[in-house]
Scaffold this active site. Structure first.
Site, mmCIF file in Angstrom:
data_model
loop_
_atom_site.group_PDB
_atom_site.id
_atom_site.type_symbol
_atom_site.label_atom_id
_atom_site.label_comp_id
_atom_site.label_asym_id
_atom_site.label_seq_id
_atom_site.Cartn_x
_atom_site.Cartn_y
_atom_site.Cartn_z
ATOM 1 N N CYS A 2 0.870 -1.174 0.000
ATOM 2 C CA CYS A 2 0.000 0.000 0.000
ATOM 3 C C CYS A 2 0.904 1.220 0.000
ATOM 4 C CB CYS A 2 -0.855 0.006 1.256
ATOM 5 S SG CYS A 2 -1.779 -1.517 1.457
ATOM 6 N N ARG A 27 1.414 1.719 -5.950
ATOM 7 C CA ARG A 27 1.629 0.737 -4.892
ATOM 8 C C ARG A 27 0.362 -0.031 -4.525
ATOM 9 N NH1 ARG A 27 6.324 1.571 -2.304
ATOM 10 N NH2 ARG A 27 5.600 0.358 -0.533
ATOM 11 N N TRP A 75 -3.761 -1.852 -1.350
ATOM 12 C CA TRP A 75 -3.737 -3.091 -2.129
ATOM 13 C C TRP A 75 -4.115 -4.167 -1.116
ATOM 14 C CZ3 TRP A 75 -1.107 -7.819 -2.084
ATOM 15 C CH2 TRP A 75 -1.188 -8.559 -3.270
ATOM 16 N N GLY A 102 1.775 -3.041 5.115
ATOM 17 C CA GLY A 102 2.464 -4.236 5.602
ATOM 18 C C GLY A 102 1.450 -5.262 6.065
ATOM 19 N N LYS A 476 4.756 -9.872 -19.625
ATOM 20 C CA LYS A 476 4.320 -8.499 -19.916
ATOM 21 C C LYS A 476 2.931 -8.518 -20.535
ATOM 22 C CE LYS A 476 6.272 -6.517 -18.415
ATOM 23 N NZ LYS A 476 7.181 -6.199 -17.399
ATOM 24 N N GLU A 479 0.091 -9.752 -17.942
ATOM 25 C CA GLU A 479 -0.229 -8.924 -16.773
ATOM 26 C C GLU A 479 -0.999 -7.658 -17.131
ATOM 27 O OE1 GLU A 479 3.122 -7.364 -14.576
ATOM 28 O OE2 GLU A 479 4.270 -7.107 -16.393
ATOM 29 N N HIS A 495 6.922 -31.692 -26.340
ATOM 30 C CA HIS A 495 6.754 -32.581 -25.187
ATOM 31 C C HIS A 495 5.431 -32.349 -24.465
ATOM 32 C CE1 HIS A 495 10.753 -34.148 -25.755
ATOM 33 N NE2 HIS A 495 11.197 -32.901 -25.863
HETATM 34 C C1 F6R Z 1 6.189 -7.245 -13.900
HETATM 35 C C2 F6R Z 1 6.673 -6.713 -12.645
HETATM 36 C C3 F6R Z 1 6.836 -7.638 -11.507
HETATM 37 C C4 F6R Z 1 8.125 -7.301 -10.730
HETATM 38 C C5 F6R Z 1 8.218 -8.167 -9.471
HETATM 39 C C6 F6R Z 1 9.491 -7.893 -8.711
HETATM 40 O O1 F6R Z 1 6.070 -6.246 -14.862
HETATM 41 O O2 F6R Z 1 6.936 -5.535 -12.533
HETATM 42 O O3 F6R Z 1 6.836 -8.965 -11.914
HETATM 43 O O4 F6R Z 1 9.212 -7.516 -11.567
HETATM 44 O O5 F6R Z 1 7.114 -7.904 -8.640
HETATM 45 O O6 F6R Z 1 9.584 -6.572 -8.308
HETATM 46 P P1 F6R Z 1 10.963 -5.923 -7.942
HETATM 47 O O7 F6R Z 1 11.798 -5.915 -9.171
HETATM 48 O O8 F6R Z 1 10.606 -4.539 -7.478
HETATM 49 O O9 F6R Z 1 11.567 -6.758 -6.860
#
Ligand code: F6R
Length: 599
Positions: A2, A27, A75, A102, A476, A479, A495
């Protein structure tokens, strides 16, 4: 996961908080709220939905008066997105208000205790226990109450607390969730991340675990949990404010893709031509640990480091690594990769590695983040702030950082002659202009996207490092477009997965590696003859691919290791246009958040 913000000063706080929350919306964005101390009482307004729902409800902040306030963008972890579960949470007939980022691990036990003490719970969140516990502990001193909370709460938290009878104070503390304090003149700011406060100040405190802050208009005092005063250096932020704004683009994602050439140039310049990174101890094995796209960089890193430095590499997703008692050799180097530098699983894997005595190196984008601070060494990717939830420029700079790590290791081992170092350096410095060539063709990629944006299932295939890129292409796309997409090593299709290929299934085939080109070509023919529609990505001279492809995107020539950087930009643009054509919220895809600070 968050975002939390706070303001105390002479301005009306709510409009400041709405602006600050906007810059933290990456976030989390399923609900939002603020609590403003009017001097007489705490007014809380919170609502399910994105921040603009809250902003409309309070007329951009103008409808809630007061100069001390805290805010939150959520979130959801405990309890669905709803008005009641949104933060801030209050207690004691509204005398205490709390925002939290958290997870409180002992909240059930605390809830039982508080219910016995007569507290009534109305939400499904773990955070509500903090509000009631704060009320239970509060005897007129915010600082003492916050120190007591740190003794009781287990889990992760960045917290801000206000009390109705203290309109001139905000208390804040953190453990395992990020927190910064922006220092102004007669006003101070609190946030989960620096961009939130950048329009107001570049001077910040980066708060460490168990540091307690008492924030007033005229200053910020910091304490340890024994309530002894601590001194802290002010961190000066030297990025441009505009780096965290859209700058005329429709979305952050496309703006950030367009920034890749500069981001790569910045990242590469810190090492290439400067004698590379100094490596004192040559590892006998490297464990790369990361999540999501950063993990996909790790998979590419395995190919790159093994090829250039000839050191064996294992790659793990951090959520697995932290529990699997991975074998460490005498000289294992653990490399953790993270854009945010706050990802809970990656941080835990880093701590576990350190606890077991391994040397650690982090590749991180957010300067001063927890992972950057805790690893033995840090190699920064200089991508600047990345706001779009789906990573693009940070991914591309992580790849560049991995090239440099591989070259640095090879140099330390004496395997990189001055001629080779010069050659690789020159090739790396050419990357920004080669990526610009791809960006100049973005309309072509948009046309391809408009041909394929209705696809239901997409396969990304490749061999060697192209497989690593396929993983990222599929992630990419899925998501942000919500189209089911999978990545497979091209030779693995037969396979099992090939049974899913039918008339019209889209296969994106990467065949950029000369040595493997013929092999991948055969795999493309196999899917083509089963009805697949094929979009191929190859180097410019490989025109024979056209006989078995419906569309081809040609890459300019560079060293075989670095073609990945060019392919990455194409895959990112493709996903962006497909998602946009489907009318999706590209920057804030459903169910996701940028900084995953929960396990
Ligand atoms: C995908 C994406 C996530 C982050 C993952 C790790 O586009 O952004 O898969 O790569 O949550 O985040 P970091 O790199 O901040 O540890």
């Amino acid at each position: 996961m968050c975002g939390i913000v706070g303001y105390i000063g002479k301005k009306q706080a709510a409009p400041v908080l709405i602006g600050a929350l906007k810059r933290l919306e990456y976030r989390g964005y399923d609900s939002a709220g603020i609590a403003v101390n009017s001097g007489k009482k705490i007014n809380v307004v919170k609502t399910k939905g994105k921040l603009n729902v809250l902003a409309e409800k309070i007329e951009g902040g103008n409808a809630v008066k007061g100069t001390t306030a805290i805010g939150h963008t959520r979130w959801a972890t405990h309890g669905k997105p709803s008005d009641i579960n949104a933060h801030p949470h209050t207690s004691g007939s509204g005398r205490i208000a709390v925002v939290h980022n958290g997870i409180i691990e002992n909240y059930i036990e605390l809830k039982d205790f508080l219910i016995k003490k007569g507290y009534r719970f109305i939400s499904e969140t773990d955070t509500e226990v903090i509000a009631h516990l704060a009320d239970f502990y509060y005897k007129g001193d915010l600082l003492k109450m916050t120190a007591r909370l740190t003794q009781t709460l287990k889990g992760s938290y960045a917290l801000e607390i206000i009390s109705q009878d203290k309109p001139d104070e905000i208390a804040a503390v953190k453990k395992d969730s990020p927190l910064i304090i922006g220092l102004g003149d007669g006003e101070n700011f609190i946030a989960s991340d620096i961009p939130a406060v950048l329009p107001y100040t570049r001077n910040v405190y980066i708060i460490e675990d168990y540091e307690i802050a008492l924030i007033k208009r005229e200053g910020v005092a910091l304490y340890n949990t024994e309530l002894e005063h601590i001194n802290k250096e002010v961190f000066y932020v030297n990025w441009n404010v505009s780096a965290a704004e859209k700058g005329g683009y429709e979305h952050f994602m496309i703006k950030e893709i367009m920034e890749e050439p500069q981001a790569i140039l910045n990242t590469v310049s810190q090492m290439v031509g400067q004698g590379m990174m100094k490596i004192d101890k040559i590892p006998d094995k490297i464990n790369i640990v990361a999540c999501g796209s950063s993990y996909n960089v790790g998979v590419a890193g395995k190919y790159i480091i093994e090829q250039i430095a000839k050191i064996p590499v294992e790659v793990d997703t951090a959520s697995e690594y932290r529990y699997r008692d991975a074998l460490l050799t005498k000289n294992t180097l653990v490399v953790v990769i993270s854009q945010s530098g706050e990802t809970a699983d990656t941080l835990a894997a880093l701590r576990e590695s350190k606890r077991r005595g391994a040397e650690t190196l982090s590749i991180v984008n957010v300067i001063g983040s927890t992972i950057a601070r805790e690893a033995d060494r840090v190699l920064y990717t200089l991508a600047g702030p990345e706001i779009s939830v789906a990573t693009t420029k940070a991914y591309s700079t992580q790849l560049a950082a991995v090239y440099m790590l591989a070259l640095s290791l090879a140099k330390a081992e004496g395997k990189l002659s001055p001629e080779l170092e010069k050659y690789y350096g020159e090739e790396l410095f050419k990357l920004p202009s080669l990526i610009n060539k791809i960006l100049e063709q973005k309309d072509k990629i948009k046309d391809l996207a408009s041909k394929y944006f209705k696809a239901k299932n997409v396969f990304f295939i490749g061999r060697g490092i192209d497989y690593a890129l396929s993983l990222e292409g599929a992630l990419k796309l899925k998501e942000i477009s919500y189209i089911h997409s999978e990545a497979y090593p091209a030779g693995e299709l037969k396979h099992g997965p090939i049974s899913l290929i039918e008339d019209g299934t889209l296969v994106v085939a990467l065949a950029t590696q000369e040595k493997l080109f013929e092999k991948t070509l055969n795999n493309i023919k196999e899917v083509k003859s089963r009805g697949a529609v094929v979009l191929s990505i190859v180097e410019e001279e490989n025109t024979q691919i056209e006989e078995c492809s419906d569309d081809v995107f040609y890459l300019p020539k560079t060293n075989k290791m670095f073609t990945s950087s060019l392919a990455a930009t194409i895959l990112q643009l493709f996903a962006y246009y497909v998602a946009n054509l489907n009318g999706n919220d590209v920057d804030q895809p459903r169910n996701l958040a940028k900084s995953v600070t929960v396990e």
